[in-house]
Design an enzyme around this catalytic site. Sequence first.
Site, PDB file in Angstrom:
ATOM      1  N   HIS A  60       0.874  -1.175   0.000  1.00  0.00           N
ATOM      2  CA  HIS A  60       0.000   0.000   0.000  1.00  0.00           C
ATOM      3  C   HIS A  60       0.907   1.220   0.000  1.00  0.00           C
ATOM      4  O   HIS A  60       1.989   1.175   0.618  1.00  0.00           O
ATOM      5  CB  HIS A  60      -0.837   0.093   1.275  1.00  0.00           C
ATOM      6  CG  HIS A  60      -1.768  -1.041   1.517  1.00  0.00           C
ATOM      7  ND1 HIS A  60      -1.390  -2.190   2.132  1.00  0.00           N
ATOM      8  CD2 HIS A  60      -3.083  -1.176   1.240  1.00  0.00           C
ATOM      9  CE1 HIS A  60      -2.429  -3.000   2.223  1.00  0.00           C
ATOM     10  NE2 HIS A  60      -3.475  -2.414   1.688  1.00  0.00           N
ATOM     11  N   ASP A  70       2.353   1.739   3.357  1.00  0.00           N
ATOM     12  CA  ASP A  70       3.278   0.727   3.909  1.00  0.00           C
ATOM     13  C   ASP A  70       4.702   1.183   3.624  1.00  0.00           C
ATOM     14  O   ASP A  70       5.628   0.882   4.375  1.00  0.00           O
ATOM     15  CB  ASP A  70       3.119  -0.642   3.234  1.00  0.00           C
ATOM     16  CG  ASP A  70       1.746  -1.240   3.396  1.00  0.00           C
ATOM     17  OD1 ASP A  70       1.043  -0.875   4.343  1.00  0.00           O
ATOM     18  OD2 ASP A  70       1.372  -2.088   2.545  1.00  0.00           O
ATOM     19  N   MET A  98       2.437  -5.774  -7.858  1.00  0.00           N
ATOM     20  CA  MET A  98       1.131  -5.187  -7.517  1.00  0.00           C
ATOM     21  C   MET A  98       1.316  -4.079  -6.501  1.00  0.00           C
ATOM     22  O   MET A  98       2.208  -4.132  -5.652  1.00  0.00           O
ATOM     23  CB  MET A  98       0.223  -6.295  -6.954  1.00  0.00           C
ATOM     24  CG  MET A  98      -1.151  -5.856  -6.496  1.00  0.00           C
ATOM     25  SD  MET A  98      -1.226  -5.312  -4.785  1.00  0.00           S
ATOM     26  CE  MET A  98      -1.804  -6.792  -3.953  1.00  0.00           C
ATOM     27  N   GLU A 120     -11.191  -6.209  -5.021  1.00  0.00           N
ATOM     28  CA  GLU A 120     -11.186  -7.263  -3.988  1.00  0.00           C
ATOM     29  C   GLU A 120     -12.413  -7.105  -3.091  1.00  0.00           C
ATOM     30  O   GLU A 120     -12.605  -6.058  -2.473  1.00  0.00           O
ATOM     31  CB  GLU A 120      -9.896  -7.155  -3.163  1.00  0.00           C
ATOM     32  CG  GLU A 120      -9.830  -8.153  -2.016  1.00  0.00           C
ATOM     33  CD  GLU A 120      -8.496  -8.097  -1.282  1.00  0.00           C
ATOM     34  OE1 GLU A 120      -7.536  -7.507  -1.817  1.00  0.00           O
ATOM     35  OE2 GLU A 120      -8.437  -8.642  -0.170  1.00  0.00           O
ATOM     36  N   LYS A 152     -14.966  -8.165   0.147  1.00  0.00           N
ATOM     37  CA  LYS A 152     -14.974  -8.716   1.513  1.00  0.00           C
ATOM     38  C   LYS A 152     -16.344  -8.376   2.095  1.00  0.00           C
ATOM     39  O   LYS A 152     -16.825  -7.257   1.903  1.00  0.00           O
ATOM     40  CB  LYS A 152     -13.849  -8.059   2.320  1.00  0.00           C
ATOM     41  CG  LYS A 152     -13.703  -8.587   3.736  1.00  0.00           C
ATOM     42  CD  LYS A 152     -12.431  -7.993   4.363  1.00  0.00           C
ATOM     43  CE  LYS A 152     -12.358  -8.257   5.836  1.00  0.00           C
ATOM     44  NZ  LYS A 152     -11.154  -7.660   6.442  1.00  0.00           N
ATOM     45  N   GLU A 197     -10.003 -13.215  -2.488  1.00  0.00           N
ATOM     46  CA  GLU A 197      -9.215 -13.664  -1.325  1.00  0.00           C
ATOM     47  C   GLU A 197      -9.925 -14.823  -0.645  1.00  0.00           C
ATOM     48  O   GLU A 197     -11.122 -14.736  -0.334  1.00  0.00           O
ATOM     49  CB  GLU A 197      -9.010 -12.518  -0.338  1.00  0.00           C
ATOM     50  CG  GLU A 197      -8.334 -13.017   0.942  1.00  0.00           C
ATOM     51  CD  GLU A 197      -7.930 -11.934   1.924  1.00  0.00           C
ATOM     52  OE1 GLU A 197      -7.398 -10.905   1.471  1.00  0.00           O
ATOM     53  OE2 GLU A 197      -8.136 -12.140   3.128  1.00  0.00           O
ATOM     54  N   HIS A 223     -11.873 -14.024   2.569  1.00  0.00           N
ATOM     55  CA  HIS A 223     -13.067 -13.189   2.438  1.00  0.00           C
ATOM     56  C   HIS A 223     -14.267 -13.992   1.960  1.00  0.00           C
ATOM     57  O   HIS A 223     -15.394 -13.754   2.415  1.00  0.00           O
ATOM     58  CB  HIS A 223     -12.776 -12.011   1.508  1.00  0.00           C
ATOM     59  CG  HIS A 223     -11.691 -11.124   2.034  1.00  0.00           C
ATOM     60  ND1 HIS A 223     -11.206 -10.041   1.361  1.00  0.00           N
ATOM     61  CD2 HIS A 223     -10.999 -11.161   3.214  1.00  0.00           C
ATOM     62  CE1 HIS A 223     -10.259  -9.453   2.071  1.00  0.00           C
ATOM     63  NE2 HIS A 223     -10.112 -10.124   3.200  1.00  0.00           N
ATOM     64  N   ASP A 269      -5.485 -13.447  -3.730  1.00  0.00           N
ATOM     65  CA  ASP A 269      -4.968 -13.351  -2.359  1.00  0.00           C
ATOM     66  C   ASP A 269      -5.156 -14.694  -1.673  1.00  0.00           C
ATOM     67  O   ASP A 269      -6.282 -15.102  -1.344  1.00  0.00           O
ATOM     68  CB  ASP A 269      -5.707 -12.260  -1.573  1.00  0.00           C
ATOM     69  CG  ASP A 269      -5.112 -10.877  -1.823  1.00  0.00           C
ATOM     70  OD1 ASP A 269      -4.142 -10.769  -2.612  1.00  0.00           O
ATOM     71  OD2 ASP A 269      -5.611  -9.909  -1.229  1.00  0.00           O
ATOM     72  N   ASP A 311     -11.804 -11.782   9.761  1.00  0.00           N
ATOM     73  CA  ASP A 311     -10.782 -11.972   8.721  1.00  0.00           C
ATOM     74  C   ASP A 311      -9.486 -12.492   9.343  1.00  0.00           C
ATOM     75  O   ASP A 311      -8.631 -11.712   9.754  1.00  0.00           O
ATOM     76  CB  ASP A 311     -10.556 -10.612   8.048  1.00  0.00           C
ATOM     77  CG  ASP A 311      -9.774 -10.715   6.763  1.00  0.00           C
ATOM     78  OD1 ASP A 311      -9.721 -11.805   6.168  1.00  0.00           O
ATOM     79  OD2 ASP A 311      -9.210  -9.688   6.349  1.00  0.00           O
ATOM     80  N   ASP A 351      -6.949 -14.348   8.090  1.00  0.00           N
ATOM     81  CA  ASP A 351      -5.716 -14.201   7.285  1.00  0.00           C
ATOM     82  C   ASP A 351      -4.610 -15.159   7.712  1.00  0.00           C
ATOM     83  O   ASP A 351      -3.442 -14.767   7.850  1.00  0.00           O
ATOM     84  CB  ASP A 351      -5.182 -12.752   7.357  1.00  0.00           C
ATOM     85  CG  ASP A 351      -6.077 -11.764   6.617  1.00  0.00           C
ATOM     86  OD1 ASP A 351      -6.842 -12.187   5.730  1.00  0.00           O
ATOM     87  OD2 ASP A 351      -5.997 -10.563   6.923  1.00  0.00           O
ATOM     88  N   ASP A 363      -1.727 -13.076   1.089  1.00  0.00           N
ATOM     89  CA  ASP A 363      -2.207 -11.956   1.904  1.00  0.00           C
ATOM     90  C   ASP A 363      -2.569 -12.515   3.271  1.00  0.00           C
ATOM     91  O   ASP A 363      -3.738 -12.707   3.602  1.00  0.00           O
ATOM     92  CB  ASP A 363      -3.416 -11.290   1.245  1.00  0.00           C
ATOM     93  CG  ASP A 363      -3.844 -10.059   2.029  1.00  0.00           C
ATOM     94  OD1 ASP A 363      -3.102  -9.660   2.938  1.00  0.00           O
ATOM     95  OD2 ASP A 363      -4.916  -9.507   1.745  1.00  0.00           O
TER      96      ASP A 363
END
Length: 386
Positions: A53, A56, A87, A180, A182, A216, A219, A244, A254, A256, A286
């Site tokens: 991102h 980030d 990406m 994406e 969710k 994902e 999700h 993802d 979530d 992950d 992810d």
Amino acid sequence: MYDPKPEHKFTFGLWTVGNPGGDPFGYATRRALSPVEIVHLLAEVGAWGVNFHDNDLVPIDATPAERDQIVKDFKQALDETGLVVPMATTNLFRDPVFRDGAFTANDPAVRAYALQKTMCAIDLGVELGAKVYVFWGGREGTETDASKNPLDAGKRFRDALNYLCNYVKDQGYELKFALEAKPNEPRSDIYLPTTGAMLGFIETLDYPEMIGVNPEVAHEHMAGLNFMHAVAQAWDAGKLFHIDLNDQKFGRYDQDFRFGAEMIKQAFYLVKFLEDVGYEGSRHFDAHAYRTADYDDVKEFARGCMRTYLILKEKAQRFNADGEIQALLSDINADDGTYGFLDAGYSAQSAQQLRDINFDRQQLTSKKLPYERLDQLTVELLLGVR
Ligand code: GLT
Ligand code: MN
Ligand code: MN
């Protein structure tokens, strides 16, 4: 044999292995790593690429000079390690300014800021080599539907994506968008909650050819859905631009988790699908390590994601080469050509021919469908006794 190689296209986000282990109920349990440190960690475990991102990499309040220095250091780390950036994406959910959403916020100033932030983040992503740009609308939703009309929200989201497609075209960037879905979290409800909903929405946009999806695992599992089926629909539509990979139990928040950590059978069918159809995009994990992990264990987490993928890929090859399994499949799918006249589609003549057939329902029902046997063989293959 299960070692990751560049051709496997394994990637991680800066926010994944860099996740310091905080959750809504507890502080971070790990020291935050710098982007440069994360690149080196990923190179050490054998990843091919790193995604990020905007924030980030570059803090939201960095000065232009700070931005340039950070990007320079990051590029140097990429050069030293050979990692690529396939990406990039925008953080439109962390800052309090996005408390009511970004592209769908009720305040037009927030919507304009979200567009501006995304244009800058697209520039950053493209500068570092990104070819896919992900949109995860984490705050594009509501707690109370008294606050927003979903038709207005849909129009705002559509207008934003159309605007950004035009921006990308105007800059001459070679960039595709991947949406994406969710179903909820952090909002109570998030618009366009599933991959299927995203696929329908894409067809209402001005440049549908520029836009695909980034499904994902976690999700779709939150919504109790079959992830592989969603991926298959996206693939069939030519829209599987990114994926993802992670894992989690159905119906939870979530989580992950590490790829394959929970639902190994679903993970197997997913890997088999991706490998069988020849998906060529990134295999992006992810996910993040358990909050109990230190950085040695974070490396185990990252290695585990890739290793499990490669083990399941080998299992898929075994499934495809297993004589007994394949014989069952060919019996199940046997076709003596009697109904081949339907393959050409509708004609008045084929409709008449179809009307004239006397179907024997009992005989049709008596055909063997040994799916128990087939499933048990698959399970035994996965459990390593075949
Ligand atoms: C966030 C989210 C992920 C998205 C990331 C991209 S951010 O971690 O939970 O599913 O893919 O915005
Ligand atoms: Mn994701
Ligand atoms: Mn997730």
